[in-house]
Design an enzyme around this catalytic site. Structure first.
Site, PDB file in Angstrom:
ATOM      1  N   SER A 215      29.102  25.830  23.273  1.00 23.41           N
ATOM      2  CA  SER A 215      29.239  27.204  23.745  1.00 23.41           C
ATOM      3  C   SER A 215      28.326  27.509  24.920  1.00 23.41           C
ATOM      4  O   SER A 215      28.567  28.454  25.672  1.00 23.41           O
ATOM      5  CB  SER A 215      28.933  28.160  22.584  1.00 23.41           C
ATOM      6  OG  SER A 215      29.628  27.761  21.416  1.00 23.41           O
TER       7      SER A 215
ATOM      8  N   GLY B 230      27.303  26.764  18.101  1.00 21.45           N
ATOM      9  CA  GLY B 230      27.732  28.120  18.397  1.00 21.45           C
ATOM     10  C   GLY B 230      26.629  29.151  18.375  1.00 21.45           C
ATOM     11  O   GLY B 230      26.897  30.349  18.429  1.00 21.45           O
TER      12      GLY B 230
ATOM     13  N   GLY C 288      23.397  23.905  19.783  1.00 18.75           N
ATOM     14  CA  GLY C 288      22.447  24.864  20.333  1.00 18.75           C
ATOM     15  C   GLY C 288      21.897  24.539  21.700  1.00 18.75           C
ATOM     16  O   GLY C 288      21.047  25.273  22.217  1.00 18.75           O
TER      17      GLY C 288
ATOM     18  N   LYS D 190      38.417  17.381  17.707  1.00 22.56           N
ATOM     19  CA  LYS D 190      37.832  17.491  16.375  1.00 22.56           C
ATOM     20  C   LYS D 190      38.897  17.499  15.281  1.00 22.56           C
ATOM     21  O   LYS D 190      39.986  18.053  15.464  1.00 22.56           O
ATOM     22  CB  LYS D 190      37.011  18.784  16.261  1.00 22.56           C
ATOM     23  CG  LYS D 190      35.807  18.846  17.186  1.00 22.56           C
ATOM     24  CD  LYS D 190      35.031  20.145  16.973  1.00 22.56           C
ATOM     25  CE  LYS D 190      33.879  20.283  17.955  1.00 22.56           C
ATOM     26  NZ  LYS D 190      32.809  19.301  17.722  1.00 22.56           N
TER      27      LYS D 190
END
Length: 291
Positions: free
Chosen positions: A235, A152, A213, A80
């Site tokens: 995550s 996240g 998500g 990134k």
């Protein structure tokens, strides 16, 4: 030459279609992702959940850390950069990264301009919440689009919202008369040629993944059901109880999203999922960055 490079990069991104791209912070995690069947990994020092929890300014990862992950796996490695940070992108191109994600997960470097991605040889990934954003990023040279979602959090609602919005707008544009496309392009604030492509083909000119998500095999299957051509998982894997098993399950769910019996088996005994944050508890909305 520019057109040829642009077409090559788009074709490279098409090769990832149907796959899962996983966030990893160490060579060990990268190997777990590769063994689970990931089509690529995203190398970063902190996964989005930790970036959100820590606050402060988040920047491009250390090139030495990225190189360690490049050496650990044979699948493509992404990394990134901050929105608008040309120098960070040049650094990643210099270390021969496979894809650059100009990402709202990091603190934006420029609140007006994105990187002119046509100036680079390496393909770029960009996030979008709607069709207008997606086509503007493609005009700048993006070879791959993903929903922004809300990284996240472990809450898939914004990724669902963004994918539904985009697919609805694509259907609406495709249904217009030819002489209505000019006005649609104006309203979307995008070049006519890109609007015409969507009108004629009923899809984006680049591959469109879901991100933000996704934490379970069912989440991945849902995003494929809604029109995603692949899935980013951040995550949700390495914040869970059994990362290796969950990673493999999400890969299989993405490839076999229509098979409910298989999805049921894949969802069994995965260990604890990441705790997550509900949408209404979020203080910083990352998806609003870089429209």
């Amino acid at each position: 030459m520019e057109t040829t490079r642009n077409e090559l990069n788009r074709n490279l991104a098409q090769m990832l279609k149907g796959g899962v791209i996983m966030d990893v912070t160490t060579p060990e995690q990268a190997r777990i992702a590769e063994d689970a069947g990931a089509c690529a990994v995203m190398a970063l020092e902190r996964i989005p959940a930790d970036i959100r929890a820590a606050g402060g300014v988040s920047r491009m990862s250390d090139p030495a850390m990225i190189k360690g992950i490049q050496e650990a796996v044979s699948i493509p490695v992404m990394a990134k950069v901050r929105i608008g940070h040309i120098a960070e992108a040049r650094i990643l191109q210099a270390i021969e990264i496979d894809y650059i994600d100009e990402s709202e997960v990091l603190s934006p470097a420029d609140d007006v301009y994105h990187i002119d991605k046509r100036e680079f040889d390496v393909p770029f990934v960009c996030g979008a919440k709607n069709l207008g954003e997606a086509l503007r990023r493609i005009e700048e040279g993006a070879s791959m689009i993903r929903t922004k979602g809300e990284p996240g959090t472990g809450d898939v609602i914004q990724a669902v919202r963004h994918m539904r919005t985009m697919t609805k707008q694509i259907r609406e544009l495709a249904s217009l008369r030819d002489d209505e496309v000019y006005e649609a392009a104006k309203q979307l604030a995008v070049p006519y040629e890109l609007a015409k492509y969507v009108h004629d083909n009923g899809r984006l000119p680049v591959v469109n993944f879901a991100a933000g998500g996704v934490a379970t095999p069912a989440d991945a299957a849902l995003m494929m059901e809604l029109g995603a051509e692949g899935v980013f998982v951040g995550s949700g894997i390495f914040k869970s109880g059994d990362p290796a098993k969950r990673a493999a399950a999400i890969v299989q769910a993405t490839a076999n999203w229509r098979d409910a019996d298989l999805l049921a088996r894949l969802s069994e005994n995965l260990g604890e999922a990441m705790v997550g944050i509900n949408e209404d508890e979020i203080e910083t909305i990352m998806a609003a960055r870089g429209e």
